[in-house]
Design a protein around this motif. Sequence first.
Motif, PDB file in Angstrom:
ATOM      1  N   ILE A   1       0.836  -1.200   0.000  1.00  0.00           N
ATOM      2  CA  ILE A   1       0.000   0.000   0.000  1.00  0.00           C
ATOM      3  C   ILE A   1       0.869   1.248   0.000  1.00  0.00           C
ATOM      4  CG2 ILE A   1      -1.501   1.308   1.522  1.00  0.00           C
ATOM      5  CD1 ILE A   1      -2.908  -1.406   2.032  1.00  0.00           C
ATOM      6  N   LEU A   2       1.901   1.209   0.825  1.00  0.00           N
ATOM      7  CA  LEU A   2       2.797   2.358   0.870  1.00  0.00           C
ATOM      8  C   LEU A   2       3.498   2.538  -0.474  1.00  0.00           C
ATOM      9  CD1 LEU A   2       3.334   4.289   3.059  1.00  0.00           C
ATOM     10  CD2 LEU A   2       5.265   2.943   3.803  1.00  0.00           C
ATOM     11  N   LEU A   3       3.905   1.402  -1.047  1.00  0.00           N
ATOM     12  CA  LEU A   3       4.590   1.446  -2.332  1.00  0.00           C
ATOM     13  C   LEU A   3       3.681   2.067  -3.386  1.00  0.00           C
ATOM     14  CD1 LEU A   3       7.280   0.313  -3.573  1.00  0.00           C
ATOM     15  CD2 LEU A   3       5.956  -1.606  -4.349  1.00  0.00           C
ATOM     16  N   GLY A   4       2.444   1.610  -3.402  1.00  0.00           N
ATOM     17  CA  GLY A   4       1.537   2.064  -4.451  1.00  0.00           C
ATOM     18  C   GLY A   4       1.073   3.495  -4.252  1.00  0.00           C
TER      19      GLY A   4
ATOM     20  N   VAL B   1      -0.287  -2.568  -8.107  1.00  0.00           N
ATOM     21  CA  VAL B   1       0.712  -1.733  -7.441  1.00  0.00           C
ATOM     22  C   VAL B   1       2.076  -1.922  -8.096  1.00  0.00           C
ATOM     23  CG1 VAL B   1       2.026  -1.473  -5.320  1.00  0.00           C
ATOM     24  CG2 VAL B   1      -0.448  -1.569  -5.234  1.00  0.00           C
ATOM     25  N   LEU B   2       2.434  -3.176  -8.329  1.00  0.00           N
ATOM     26  CA  LEU B   2       3.761  -3.426  -8.884  1.00  0.00           C
ATOM     27  C   LEU B   2       3.857  -2.902 -10.321  1.00  0.00           C
ATOM     28  CD1 LEU B   2       4.396  -6.986  -7.461  1.00  0.00           C
ATOM     29  CD2 LEU B   2       5.458  -4.881  -6.761  1.00  0.00           C
ATOM     30  N   PHE B   3       2.805  -3.154 -11.100  1.00  0.00           N
ATOM     31  CA  PHE B   3       2.812  -2.627 -12.472  1.00  0.00           C
ATOM     32  C   PHE B   3       2.949  -1.119 -12.456  1.00  0.00           C
ATOM     33  CE2 PHE B   3       0.829  -6.571 -14.256  1.00  0.00           C
ATOM     34  CZ  PHE B   3       1.688  -6.714 -15.317  1.00  0.00           C
TER      35      PHE B   3
ATOM     36  N   PHE C   1      13.768  -0.500  -9.257  1.00  0.00           N
ATOM     37  CA  PHE C   1      14.558  -1.321  -8.341  1.00  0.00           C
ATOM     38  C   PHE C   1      13.729  -1.734  -7.129  1.00  0.00           C
ATOM     39  CE2 PHE C   1      17.433  -1.533  -4.651  1.00  0.00           C
ATOM     40  CZ  PHE C   1      18.114  -2.675  -5.024  1.00  0.00           C
ATOM     41  N   LEU C   2      13.038  -0.752  -6.560  1.00  0.00           N
ATOM     42  CA  LEU C   2      12.208  -1.058  -5.393  1.00  0.00           C
ATOM     43  C   LEU C   2      11.107  -2.044  -5.752  1.00  0.00           C
ATOM     44  CD1 LEU C   2      11.878   2.436  -3.735  1.00  0.00           C
ATOM     45  CD2 LEU C   2      13.199   0.480  -2.966  1.00  0.00           C
ATOM     46  N   THR C   3      10.590  -1.909  -6.963  1.00  0.00           N
ATOM     47  CA  THR C   3       9.524  -2.820  -7.366  1.00  0.00           C
ATOM     48  C   THR C   3      10.035  -4.248  -7.458  1.00  0.00           C
ATOM     49  OG1 THR C   3       8.650  -0.998  -8.638  1.00  0.00           O
ATOM     50  CG2 THR C   3       7.719  -3.154  -9.055  1.00  0.00           C
ATOM     51  N   ILE C   4      11.245  -4.388  -7.964  1.00  0.00           N
ATOM     52  CA  ILE C   4      11.801  -5.740  -8.057  1.00  0.00           C
ATOM     53  C   ILE C   4      12.016  -6.302  -6.655  1.00  0.00           C
ATOM     54  CG2 ILE C   4      13.836  -7.051  -8.752  1.00  0.00           C
ATOM     55  CD1 ILE C   4      14.014  -5.147 -11.161  1.00  0.00           C
ATOM     56  N   LEU C   5      12.515  -5.437  -5.755  1.00  0.00           N
ATOM     57  CA  LEU C   5      12.671  -5.874  -4.359  1.00  0.00           C
ATOM     58  C   LEU C   5      11.335  -6.337  -3.796  1.00  0.00           C
ATOM     59  CD1 LEU C   5      14.931  -3.479  -2.288  1.00  0.00           C
ATOM     60  CD2 LEU C   5      15.255  -5.874  -2.824  1.00  0.00           C
TER      61      LEU C   5
ATOM     62  N   PHE D   1       6.316  -6.739 -15.776  1.00  0.00           N
ATOM     63  CA  PHE D   1       6.326  -5.322 -15.402  1.00  0.00           C
ATOM     64  C   PHE D   1       7.126  -4.511 -16.418  1.00  0.00           C
ATOM     65  CE2 PHE D   1       6.323  -7.051 -10.816  1.00  0.00           C
ATOM     66  CZ  PHE D   1       4.988  -7.351 -10.933  1.00  0.00           C
ATOM     67  N   ILE D   2       8.289  -5.042 -16.770  1.00  0.00           N
ATOM     68  CA  ILE D   2       9.121  -4.302 -17.724  1.00  0.00           C
ATOM     69  C   ILE D   2       8.392  -4.188 -19.054  1.00  0.00           C
ATOM     70  CG2 ILE D   2      11.305  -4.268 -18.949  1.00  0.00           C
ATOM     71  CD1 ILE D   2      12.559  -5.703 -16.671  1.00  0.00           C
TER      72      ILE D   2
END
Lengths: 99, 574, 661
Positions: free
Chosen positions: B319-322, B403-405, B413-417, C221-222
């Motif tokens: 949620i924070l990420l998005g 959120v990730l998309f 980078f953070l998304t991959i993490l 995603f990419i």
Amino acid sequence: MLTTHALVLAIMLFCIGLVGLLSRRNVLYMLLSLEIMLNAASLAFIAGGARWGQADGEIMFLFILTLAAAEVSVALGIVLQLSYRFQTLDADAFSEMKG
Amino acid sequence: MVLWFLILIPLLAAPLAWMGQQWSRHAARWIAIGALSIDLLLALLLWSQDHWFQDSGQGSWLLESQTSWIPLWGISLHLGLDGLSLVLILLTAFIGIIAIIASWTEIQTRVGFFHCNVLLALGGVIGVFLAIDLFLFFFFWEVMLVPMYLLIAIWGHEQRRHASFKFFLFTQAGSLMLLVAIIALALLHQHATGRPSFDYADLMGLALNSGIGWWLMLAFFIGFVVKLPAPPFHSWLPDTYAEAPTGASIILAGILAKTGAYGLLRFTIPLFPGAISEFAPIAMGLGAIGILYGAVLACAQTDIKRLVAYSSISHMGFILLGAFAGTELALQGTVMQLVAHGLSTGALFMLAGALQERLHTRDMRQMGGLWGVIPRLASMALFFALASLGLPGLANFIGEFLVLFGSFSAQPFLTILASIGMVMAAIYSLAMMQRTFFGRQRETRIAPDLSNIAFGTLLLIAVLQVWLGLYPRPVLSTTMPVMGTLVPPAPKLTRPPSEFLPSSDSFARLRGKPRLLSREGMQGVSSEAVAKENRLRRGVAEESSGSTAACLSAVVCYGGWIKPWISTSHVSAP
Amino acid sequence: MNSQVASQVNLVTGSQMLRLLWLIPALPLAGFLLLALFGGRLSRRQVARVGCGSVGAAALITALVGADFLRAFPDRPSYHQMLWKWIDTSEMTVGVSWYLDALSLLMVAVVTGIGFLIHLYSVEYMSGTGEAGVSAPAGRAGEDHQGYARFFAYMNLFVAAMLTLVLADNLLLLYLGWEGVGLCSYLLIGFWYREPEYGAAAQKAFIVTRIGDTAFAVGLFILFTQLKSLSIQQVQTLAAEAWPIGSNVAVIVAVLFLVGALGKSAQLPLQVWLPDAMAGPTPVSALIHAATMVTAGVYLIARMHQLFELAPSVQEVVAMIGLLTLLLAACSALVQRDIKRVLAYSTMSQIGYMFLALGVGAWSAALFHFLTHACFKALLFLAAGSVIHSLGHEQDIFRMGGLRRRLPLTFWTFLIGAAAMSGVPFITSGFYSKDWILWSAWSSPLSHRWIWFGALLGTLLTGLYSFRLLFRVFFGEVRTQPIGEPGVAMRVPLLVLAFLAVTVGFLELPRTLGDLPLFSRYLSHVLPAIETIPGMDKSVEALVQIAVTFSALLGMGLAAVLFLPRATFVDRLAGTSLGRALVIFWRGGWGFDRMYDGLIVRPWLHLTRESGELIDRGYESLAVAAESFHVWLSRTQTGHVRWYAATVAVGALVLLGLFAM
């Protein structure tokens, strides 16, 4: 000159009272010392009033007089209770309020 | 007026429930369920008028109610409802009913007072979701806190004193920051216009210099993030969630956490656009850390409720990420995640409570092989464990993936993490299943399976999960206008040719709609963003006409982070 | 159920049939829901009927849809069916929509067809001992019965998920199916849930594949960030326009997709889960871990072939991984004791062939091998299941032997399967598919000579391990007495699959042998034809074929020499210290498990061992500090009036002093 003398006397009285308060273990003597300290303060007020020719000093004296009377009446009541409960007037014996 | 009904029904039913204890055994429960059902129906009624949502947005409310309260300080009883608050109110009423059903057999002492507290807390939460006067908001914010504290302190498990104190101290510290920042905002408004104001619309228009803006934003951020929570402000959560009674755990995880997210979306982000644009990477970083940290610690737990609690921290990271990714997709995912997490975690706590009631322990080391003993409970637990690990087709998947998309373009980078969190989610969810329901049976006692009511309730949540997982449009379209306004006005990017773009009506509608935020602060952001964009475009030597070239340049713009990898030569090549 | 659907189908005619496409995944899903919700109340017979019938009906509809599709085939190469919009935001629109073309039709046919046969087989296989089986202690009757329903529910869900995977029109829906099959694999490996080791195997399978899945997701995603689309067809067109060949984005996306495929298809270095996955019931191994799910990676790469063509370096890696896996797994298969683990390693090895084919650009060859492999490997697993069944759940091949006379049907079907896997020339399907792959490895411009030699060595090893298994199990002396041949529900699938294992190969006859490229012509509308280096004419092809034939026969012959006569030489070989070490090393799968254990699992367990949390300890120490401060401060509160008076006096003095300064 008079003022100075009166103030020195007040300070001396105050110190005597303080020393008495701290060194005496008997509650009654502590109360007496307290009275001396109050009177020292009154003396300083009167001296001040005389020095500036204002009535404020005397008014304050009257206040302290009343306060001392009230204080003594309450304090003596407490002292009576203390001696009744603890059978002693040694201030160091009373530590009910220890944290 | 409807809005006041939404708030007042639970608040007024609360003393009634307390008194109801004397009338009959279950009166308090029925009163609570009745009050929340009325709320739910009311909210559903509002929701059914969906034509509203098409042209609402932040600052333009579907329903609004304003009454003067303390005019001297610019405080009024101002309520407003938009898509976001409506979705969350629906969730609140629904989860509230679930919580009451879940504590049907567990709570046997002071039943009336328990439900009184539940209703007070939920009334406060609904008030939080509706209040758009900051003073009123803070009032409701505190209203929900005290009953929650009592719920934990009175009906909690062994360590309830410790847990309730911790909960209270943490949330109260957060509230304090919030209060200071709210008052500061009101005074700044006075400084600027000559009269103090706590009104949302007034404060939105406030121009802040960057230094003050930054600090106030930080106070607003921390105040809300404590509730969410994200590391390093999360440490009250595992104790509290684990020690609270089942019903309170469900409310805490399912609803209270959402108030933090709501605060971020409603206040922190729109009020301080300038500071947010700088702060977003830090917030997203905290989100990614939260995902991984929560997941790692969830793997370490032996107490089933603590495991769910830590998994909850992990989910809140999304949620924070998005919320701070600044793309509509991520924001939509955030809302979806709020709803999905409320449903899945609520159900998991209900199951954990049911287990504890049957086995008198929460320690998974003393469980095992329960599938054969209590198959209904086990299969439901399996379902919600899968929901919690983000299985596609269920609502959590939609939330996490959107959120990730959405975040990937902002912070690859953070998304991959954060994506690594998906593997960890599989580890702790499956470990939970393995330790409790599979493997050799330790308990020889035969525990009763779920009652029909509990099973039906869980089945209902499961159906909702599947429904939102396969057809999330009802939620997404409700909140789309609101979320659209939260996106920082992006510089005009060259998009790929339109035939490749989704050409839904909603899309056209949104694009055609004038932005509602047009203030100095936002202007500043947009010009900054344009400058950033230009920096990104340096790699592009020249823009040639033709769809291919436009497409290529769009690729370069969007994938600014990949820029070093793409040679400039191929961009000019058609 | 079967007849009901059929009659419904008959009402609609002509090209209307294609509209029934959605029913293909929907029917098994409905079967799953029925069994999951009411499985406990249905009788065993009804459970079998629902479980089998739903997949059978799906197969039937596949046949109808397929016939309809093929009628107008070359003119209408694909059919698209949109059910509803799944995700619909201004930035992303993804539908639940199906896409049928030659490739997905092939996959659907295999999944439903072979899926149905395996369901039929399970009706009997799972019934006898049912839930109890080898491992699970016999429970109460009701519970046992629920296990039966549970099995078919999971199997139906698997078929539905697999069909979603292959029919998906966009990558997100494909991902749904992709995770869905992983879930069913998890559930079915751990089907006998009372065994902790089985549970561990199930978790391992899910987590290892999820690592791949996560890489796949990052690839998505990419891809989406770059191209703003997730539709499989659109993405590839856009990518081909936007990214030059060998560009870094293409390479990264292709690598991430490849990692996803490696996880699902049990290729190096994510192959470790497959041998353990044999903990599941044998029909599960046949359906999921041989015929369909593990080939999902092959499907993904073939489906995204345009993307992989943009990244030739990745394609080369695909070929190398395929080669490496096929050799390593073949060596491991050679020394296993458990009949199912032999087959598991052989599956890895055969999928290695498919990856090799994909890597050298022989897309159709890979799918042809997928088709033949699905037939003969399902056959082998089912025959092995028949052996296990009749031996009272014995899986150790060293305790088997001499079953040729006792189980003639099983023997002959197993023989056909083993022959097809080893590639016995001309009469088995495996020969045609493997020969095609080797020919591509020789003639493709993307290939290298050493790849071909490696693959050739693989055929030798394949013959060796296949027939080692055959000889160990069916020849020699009888070690465990079988209870007899299985019933009709198990026999029919065996016979049908045996028939298929022989005949499917004739769909693609090479230039030298009849020249009938039906299969490649069929797929040519989806997958590009195989390129060949100039100068590769018929005679070269014939030479390659002879080499393959020779190598396979050599492997079989070697097996006959080594394992048929009481096996003294092999025993002596394995008895030497080097031999023993090698056997242990290979049996353990080249030490990958141990390596991951040391590198990942142990550090992870260390990280997550139960302990207080660091940040929490920080906050708690605040509380502790406050408390100790309070203890210290409360000491000044002595309760003695005179002490207070003294402190007041001292305080006053200090204040006075401060003012004076």
